[in-house]
Design a protein around this motif. Structure first.
Motif, short mmCIF file in Angstrom:
data_model
loop_
_atom_site.label_atom_id
_atom_site.label_comp_id
_atom_site.label_asym_id
_atom_site.label_seq_id
_atom_site.Cartn_x
_atom_site.Cartn_y
_atom_site.Cartn_z
N VAL A 104 -7.77 5.57 6.26
CA VAL A 104 -6.93 6.01 7.50
C VAL A 104 -5.52 5.67 7.54
O VAL A 104 -5.18 4.85 6.71
N ASN A 105 -4.67 6.32 8.34
CA ASN A 105 -3.39 5.74 8.44
C ASN A 105 -2.92 5.74 9.87
O ASN A 105 -2.54 6.81 10.36
N LYS A 163 -14.36 8.40 1.83
CA LYS A 163 -14.57 7.94 0.32
C LYS A 163 -13.32 7.31 0.07
O LYS A 163 -12.34 7.64 -0.12
N CYS A 164 -13.51 6.03 0.37
CA CYS A 164 -12.47 4.98 0.60
C CYS A 164 -12.33 4.18 -0.82
O CYS A 164 -13.26 3.49 -1.09
N LYS A 165 -11.36 3.66 -1.48
CA LYS A 165 -10.95 3.05 -2.47
C LYS A 165 -10.18 1.75 -2.35
O LYS A 165 -9.87 1.15 -3.37
N SER A 203 -9.33 -1.04 -5.27
CA SER A 203 -7.83 -1.26 -5.73
C SER A 203 -7.35 -2.35 -5.11
O SER A 203 -5.76 -2.59 -5.13
N ASP A 204 -7.89 -3.42 -4.41
CA ASP A 204 -7.22 -4.51 -3.67
C ASP A 204 -6.33 -4.01 -2.82
O ASP A 204 -5.24 -4.61 -2.50
N TYR A 205 -6.67 -3.07 -1.94
CA TYR A 205 -6.00 -2.73 -0.68
C TYR A 205 -4.42 -2.17 -1.12
O TYR A 205 -3.63 -2.13 -0.26
N ILE A 206 -4.42 -1.41 -2.32
CA ILE A 206 -2.91 -0.75 -2.39
C ILE A 206 -3.01 0.60 -2.75
O ILE A 206 -2.31 1.41 -2.18
N ILE A 207 -4.26 1.01 -2.83
CA ILE A 207 -4.53 2.54 -2.69
C ILE A 207 -6.06 3.04 -1.90
O ILE A 207 -7.03 2.29 -2.09
N SER A 208 -6.00 3.85 -0.95
CA SER A 208 -7.14 4.26 -0.26
C SER A 208 -7.86 5.37 -0.91
O SER A 208 -9.11 5.35 -0.83
N HIS A 242 0.80 -1.14 0.13
CA HIS A 242 0.11 0.08 -0.08
C HIS A 242 1.02 1.22 0.07
O HIS A 242 1.95 1.24 0.55
N LYS A 243 0.18 2.39 -0.47
CA LYS A 243 1.10 3.38 -0.61
C LYS A 243 1.44 4.17 0.67
O LYS A 243 2.60 4.73 0.57
N TYR A 244 0.97 3.78 1.76
CA TYR A 244 1.23 4.46 2.77
C TYR A 244 2.38 3.80 3.35
O TYR A 244 3.13 4.27 4.61
#
Length: 815
Positions: A643-644, A684-686, A690-695, A516-518
């Motif tokens: 969230v992060n 607004k969550c993606k 994105s299969d949990y790669i991008i929120s 994930h990007k985070y």
């Protein structure tokens, strides 16, 4: 004689029963003498028997009843009834009432003979059934072979072999069982045989890859997900008259007896200590987003204890949920029913290390661990690989009369509680929760986002202020377990060595898994494990695994398998396409704070999972339910909002160190991420798209917002408006209002409120409560020592909390 030989044949079907026979027979005889045959005149008043006939009947009843309890099979009650009545009639009994038809003594004798024949037929039929039952039971215990403390794999399928997330490893598959169970006749492999160990590891890697290839694209709908919890209990034997308490060394036999009753709701699993049991629900919970089902866990956990207490009280055993066995390692700390073992322990009094083949401990007793060879093998393997027995040091609580200067045989290192066996760590009890995920990437994402929460829940759940009969200067169990299974050699523990391994194999997670990007590489700022390049090549051949997942799997194999037996190295006996036993050995003996769990087999219907592992078990069922429900709600926020919670691993490790401190739940500050939401668009969550790669489509967590602050746990929960920190509760309440009707939300409030009031100090932790019991006990000598009467009173007090509502409210701080 044929009857006796038949009974012995049945008994000896199970190779583990000699010890079980001794335990149950001696205990049963004690109960019969104490409760049933106190006065033989009682029997004489009911039926007219002479003294020799009474004695013979008594012997028959004792033998048959012992067999019944040993085999624990309900249908054999008819056998006992036929035997007793037949015996009475055969011995010319004169009943004190008139028969409806004339019956002479010879007719009674004939009837008695017929009943004895019926008894024989019943016995033959029942022993056949019992033969099958014992064989099945033996297979189940062997199939459920535990891989140490951390292997609490959960079942989620609908079939019997995959019914609960909590006990998945009970029945992974028949091939695994054949490989890893029957090691009694096989020699344990020496760790100096590096070539053989490396070959074992490569088989494990190939087994994982087969699972990965079969499940990497698996997708499970949200509503079809499951989750599970598991609760560990400690067994105590209490003598109120002498004010003494002992650990009850009967876990293994009682587990078998309970499971053979086939309770529809509860399944018992063996734990490391034979004074412990682990209970899991047979039916898994639905998705954590099914709020009604989530709240049912409170009722289920309470009902589970009621079922177990009813069973264990038959054996006069107290069932407690304490995170540490407070008297383990003290003189006479455990009841031993086996007279040979008791005599041997007495003979080696003061020099137990000479008889303890596996642990070489001077405090605990080998043979009081679970009798399955897996557990003794773990003890011996850890000591042998380390090159010496383990050394566990816990700072002692400093009081007015605490010895801080003089070395003693019991405490060779003044200022510390010294322990020297795996039993001290693996004898502790915890509360663990496992979550099934939609996809592989989802599991990795949950793993990473929950990791910063592990010290927070650990501190709030702390319930272990006593070890080896002494008051400690810490409140939780984690470090004790970590030290108890530290199999690193002296060189591997040396930070200046090329072969340095930074943490015990039971330790805080050292890296993130998700892409994930985070997840930033710089967050992994601790000393990382050195992994084998060859292992990485195997895992990344044809680009099968990405770097982070390959590295995680390779870190598991930076350790050696423990233990391994000669048959597990014979490749003609297994097929890597069908089993996962070699992989599971490494996977299950890397006991991390968060555990990433692949499906248990190639054929499994269970998905990718993560396990949250840092919580101490709680004194009451309600407290356990509170922690489970709040943790599930935190996970729901992670799954639905942008969230992060991520932060550097070094700060998570520092938080875990702080979590051990006395009253850390109210007095310590913990590092936490300041900006945990992505601006006003966090709903607004993606993630799923994105299969949990991008929120979200826009990346708004900039470098300037990558800030970490020290907060009290109550601030992490409620928020701190002065610094712009939102807190997890505002997010949980928004999630609840967005997804559920008001009446359901109101039901959750009491659990959320209890959790917050704990963080504010209104509801004490178990550790705080027990510490105060000791410090205010009239017999406490301000020397940090827990005497037998004090230990008895602590256990009695906690048992009363479980049975008395007024006492329970007093413990919560409500009165």
């Amino acid at each position: 004689m044929p009857l006796l030989k038949s009974s012995l044949d049945i008994i000896l079907i199970n190779k583990d029963t000699p010890r079980l026979i001794v335990e149950r027979t001696f205990y049963l005889l004690n109960l019969i003498e104490k409760h049933l045959f106190v006065n033989q005149d009682i029997l004489g008043r009911f039926v007219m028997l002479n003294q020799s006939q009474i004695s013979l009947t008594y012997g028959i009843v004792v033998f048959t009843t012992t067999t019944l309890v040993l085999l624990n099979y309900k249908c054999m009650i008819r056998t006992l009834i036929a035997l007793i009545i037949g015996s009475i009639l055969y011995f010319n009994v004169d009943f004190n009432f008139d028969f409806a038809v004339p019956v002479n003594q010879e007719n009674l004798r004939i009837i008695g003979i017929l009943l004895l024949i019926i008894f024989s037929l019943f016995y033959i039929e029942d022993t056949k059934s019992q033969t099958q039952l014992l064989a099945i039971s033996s297979d189940q215990i062997d199939q459920g072979r535990k891989k140490g403390k951390g292997n609490k794999n959960n079942q989620v399928g609908k079939e019997q072999k995959e019914k609960s997330l909590n006990s998945q490893n009970q029945q992974i598959n028949q091939n695994n069982t054949k490989q890893r169970v029957e090691n009694r006749g096989n020699s344990k492999v020496n760790y100096n045989d590096k070539e053989l160990i490396e070959k074992y590891k490569k088989n494990g890697l190939l087994q994982f890859l087969n699972v990965y290839l079969n499940h990497k694209d698996r997708f499970i709908k949200k509503e079809a997900l499951h989750w599970g919890e598991e609760i560990e209990y400690t067994l105590y034997s209490i003598d109120p008259q002498s004010r003494k308490v002992q650990l009850a060394n009967m876990g293994y036999s009682l587990i078998q007896g309970f499971n053979q009753q086939e309770d529809p709701e509860v399944y018992l699993q063996p734990e490391f200590g034979n004074f412990m049991v682990e209970a899991v629900p047979k039916t898994p919970y639905n998705s954590t987003e099914d709020l009604e089902d989530l709240l049912k866990c409170d009722f289920q956990i309470k009902k589970r204890r009621q079922i177990l207490e009813k069973y264990f009280l038959l054996y006069e055993i107290g069932l407690l949920t304490l995170a540490s066995p407070i008297i383990l390692g003290t003189p006479n700390h455990i009841s031993i029913e086996d007279p040979d073992l008791a005599e041997e322990v007495q003979r080696f009094e003061g020099r137990l290390q000479e008889r303890n083949t596996y642990s070489q401990s001077q405090f605990t007793i080998d043979s009081t661990e679970n009798p399955h060879p897996r557990f003794s093998g773990l003890m011996q393997s850890i000591r042998e690989r380390r090159g010496e027995k383990v050394e566990i040091l816990v700072p002692i609580y400093v009081d007015k009369n605490t010895n801080l200067t003089e070395k003693t045989t019991d405490e060779p290192k003044p200022g510390f509680i010294y322990m020297d066996s795996m039993a001290f760590g693996m004898g502790c009890s915890c509360l663990q929760v496992t979550f099934e995920s939609q996809t592989l990437n989802h599991a990795r994402y949950i793993h990473d986002q929950l990791l910063p929460w592990t010290p927070i829940f650990a501190a709030l759940s702390s319930n272990a202020p006593i070890f080896k009969g002494k008051l400690a200067d810490i409140d939780m169990r984690w470090t004790v377990i970590s030290q108890s299974v530290d199999c690193r050699t002296k060189e591997e523990r040396d930070s200046t060595s090329e072969n340095y391994i930074p943490k015990s194999r039971y330790g805080t997670q050292n890296h993130y898994l998700s892409n994930h990007k985070y997840v930033k590489q710089e967050y992994m700022d601790t000393i990382q494990y050195k992994v084998s390049e060859e292992h990485m090549k195997i895992l990344q051949k044809d680009n099968m695994l990405d770097d982070r997942l390959a590295y995680h799997i390779a870190t598991l194999f930076a350790r050696d398998p423990i233990p391994t037996f000669s048959n597990e190295h014979d490749e003609s006996l297994f097929d890597n396409q069908e089993i996962t036993a070699h992989f599971e050995n490494l996977q299950s003996t890397n006991w991390n704070s968060m555990r990433f769990k692949p499906p248990p087999s190639v054929q499994s219907k269970i998905g990718w999972r993560v396990e949250f592992r840092t919580m101490d078990i709680q004194i009451t069922d309600y407290e356990n339910s509170v922690f489970i429900i709040v943790l599930c709600l935190v996970q729901n926020v992670i799954n639905n909002y942008d969230v992060n919670f991520l932060m550097p691993i070094s700060k998570i490790d520092e938080n875990m160190n702080r979590a051990h401190m006395i009253n850390a739940y109210t007095e310590q500050k913990f590092w936490f991420r300041k900006n945990i939401i992505n601006s006003a668009d966090y709903k607004k969550c993606k993630l799923q798209e994105s299969d949990y790669i991008i929120s979200s489509e826009e990346e708004k967590f900039s470098e300037t917002e990558d800030e970490f602050v020290e907060l009290y746990i109550r601030e992490i929960i409620e928020g701190n408006p002065e610094i712009g920190f939102k807190g997890i509760y505002p997010l949980i309440y928004e999630y609840l209002r967005d997804h559920y009707p008001k009446d359901q939300v109101e039901k959750v409030n009491e659990y959320l409120d209890f959790f917050l009031q704990r963080a504010k100090g209104f509801h004490p932790t178990g550790a705080s409560y027990i510490r105060n019991l000791v410090l205010n006990h009239p017999e406490y000598k301000q020397d940090s020592i827990i005497s037998q009467p004090i230990a008895h009173d602590i256990i009695a007090d906690i048992l009363e909390i479980g049975s008395n509502e007024e006492k329970r409210q007093q413990y919560y701080g409500n009165k």
